[in-house]
Scaffold this active site. Structure first.
Site, PDB file in Angstrom:
ATOM      1  N   SER A   1       0.843  -1.198   0.000  1.00 17.39           N
ATOM      2  CA  SER A   1       0.000   0.000   0.000  1.00 17.39           C
ATOM      3  C   SER A   1       0.873   1.241   0.000  1.00 17.39           C
ATOM      4  O   SER A   1       2.041   1.191   0.408  1.00 17.39           O
ATOM      5  CB  SER A   1      -0.884  -0.002   1.258  1.00 17.39           C
TER       6      SER A   1
ATOM      7  N   TYR B   1      -2.348   0.030  10.392  1.00 13.50           N
ATOM      8  CA  TYR B   1      -2.330  -0.349   8.978  1.00 13.50           C
ATOM      9  C   TYR B   1      -0.977  -0.016   8.348  1.00 13.50           C
ATOM     10  O   TYR B   1      -0.412  -0.829   7.606  1.00 13.50           O
ATOM     11  CB  TYR B   1      -3.455   0.364   8.234  1.00 13.50           C
TER      12      TYR B   1
ATOM     13  N   ALA C   1       1.879   0.179   9.889  1.00 13.20           N
ATOM     14  CA  ALA C   1       2.849  -0.776  10.421  1.00 13.20           C
ATOM     15  C   ALA C   1       2.759  -2.102   9.676  1.00 13.20           C
ATOM     16  O   ALA C   1       3.785  -2.718   9.336  1.00 13.20           O
ATOM     17  CB  ALA C   1       2.616  -0.985  11.910  1.00 13.20           C
ATOM     18  N   SER C   2       1.542  -2.547   9.404  1.00 12.11           N
ATOM     19  CA  SER C   2       1.370  -3.828   8.724  1.00 12.11           C
ATOM     20  C   SER C   2       1.879  -3.766   7.290  1.00 12.11           C
ATOM     21  O   SER C   2       2.574  -4.680   6.821  1.00 12.11           O
ATOM     22  CB  SER C   2      -0.101  -4.248   8.750  1.00 12.11           C
ATOM     23  N   LYS C   3       1.557  -2.708   6.569  1.00 10.44           N
ATOM     24  CA  LYS C   3       1.962  -2.626   5.169  1.00 10.44           C
ATOM     25  C   LYS C   3       3.442  -2.250   5.020  1.00 10.44           C
ATOM     26  O   LYS C   3       4.103  -2.681   4.071  1.00 10.44           O
ATOM     27  CB  LYS C   3       1.070  -1.633   4.427  1.00 10.44           C
TER      28      LYS C   3
ATOM     29  N   ILE D   1      -8.190   2.099  -3.439  1.00 14.28           N
ATOM     30  CA  ILE D   1      -8.751   1.312  -4.537  1.00 14.28           C
ATOM     31  C   ILE D   1     -10.266   1.256  -4.386  1.00 14.28           C
ATOM     32  O   ILE D   1     -10.792   1.071  -3.281  1.00 14.28           O
ATOM     33  CB  ILE D   1      -8.187  -0.125  -4.539  1.00 14.28           C
TER      34      ILE D   1
END
Length: 252
Positions: free
Chosen positions: A134, A147, A149-151, A180
């Site tokens: 992302s 989010y 941190a995750s991506k 998106i």
């Protein structure tokens, strides 16, 4: 002629479905997995899948089951596309442990262990891994620390795997889209838009550099780039993180 096989996670989602369609059109055999069995059933009705397996890939054992089922169905595995993802937002000091675990487990942990399970088969095929990251894996987004941190983890996992797997002829790349136009985006707007989803959409689009002409990324655009990166013709590309965000991250 050997027909290549791709395993797609999150296949019943907006991007996942576009990926299934693009790889099918490109002549690949597609094995699909998702947490949603009804969504997988619709995919099986709409596309000639090599197979499907519903399961919670936050569990490493499920990742092994999914990969084993894909290989059993087709005899090989040439590419893994990790498209499963979830969104939760909010300030860190008000963010629940439940939401944090969900975001990190689906977006990062599942990607890690799907790669782990698929790597032996991808080595045999000298195949490819494609991770959907992302713009939030490239830059900070307000109210989206978990989010991001995750991506961010997905993006650097991709680069580390590219180095680890290069000696085996396996490539690993990331695609980093902006916002998106998918059911996940609609979920964001409805859950976090304070009763005004259109205002939420406008706030997102205001971040883009098109000055009133900004638009959301289409799932088919993401699928097209992902499909290209899994082709043998892209064999010189590994360790890349490719933005597809209308210039959103260009200044960062």
């Amino acid at each position: 002629m050997t027909i290549p096989v791709v395993l797609i996670t999150g296949a019943a989602g907006g991007v996942g479905r576009a990926l299934v369609q693009r790889f099918t059109q490109g002549g690949w055999r597609v094995f699909a997995t998702d947490l949603d069995p009804q969504g997988l059933a619709r995919l099986e009705t709409d596309f000639p899948l090599a197979g499907a397996h519903a399961g919670d890939i936050r569990r490493p054992d499920t990742c092994k089951e999914v990969v084993a089922a894909a290989v059993a169905a087709s005899g090989r595995l040439d590419a893994l596309v990790n498209a499963a993802g979830v969104w939760r937002e909010g300030p860190v000091d008000a963010f629940s442990e439940e939401d944090f675990d969900l975001v990190l487990d689906v977006n990062l942990k599942a990607t890690f262990f799907m790669c782990s399970a698929a790597i032996p088969h991808l080595k045999a095929a000298e195949g490819a891994i494609l991770n959907i990251s992302s713009d939030a894996g490239r830059q900070g987004n307000r109210n989206a620390a978990a989010y991001c941190a995750s991506k961010g983890g997905v993006t650097l996992l991709t680069k580390a795997l590219a180095l680890d797997l290069a000696p085996f002829g396996v490539r690993c790349n990331a695609v980093s889209p902006g916002d998106i136009e998918t059911p996940m985006l609609r979920f964001q707007a409805e859950r976090y838009g304070n009763g005004d989803p259109q205002a939420y959409y406008r706030e997102l689009l205001d971040k883009y550099p098109q000055d009133g002409r900004a638009r959301f990324i289409q799932p088919e655009e993401v699928a097209e780039l992902a499909f290209f990166l899994c082709q043998p013709g892209a064999r010189s590309i590994t360790g890349a993180d490719m933005a597809i965000d209308c210039g959103l991250s260009a200044g960062n």
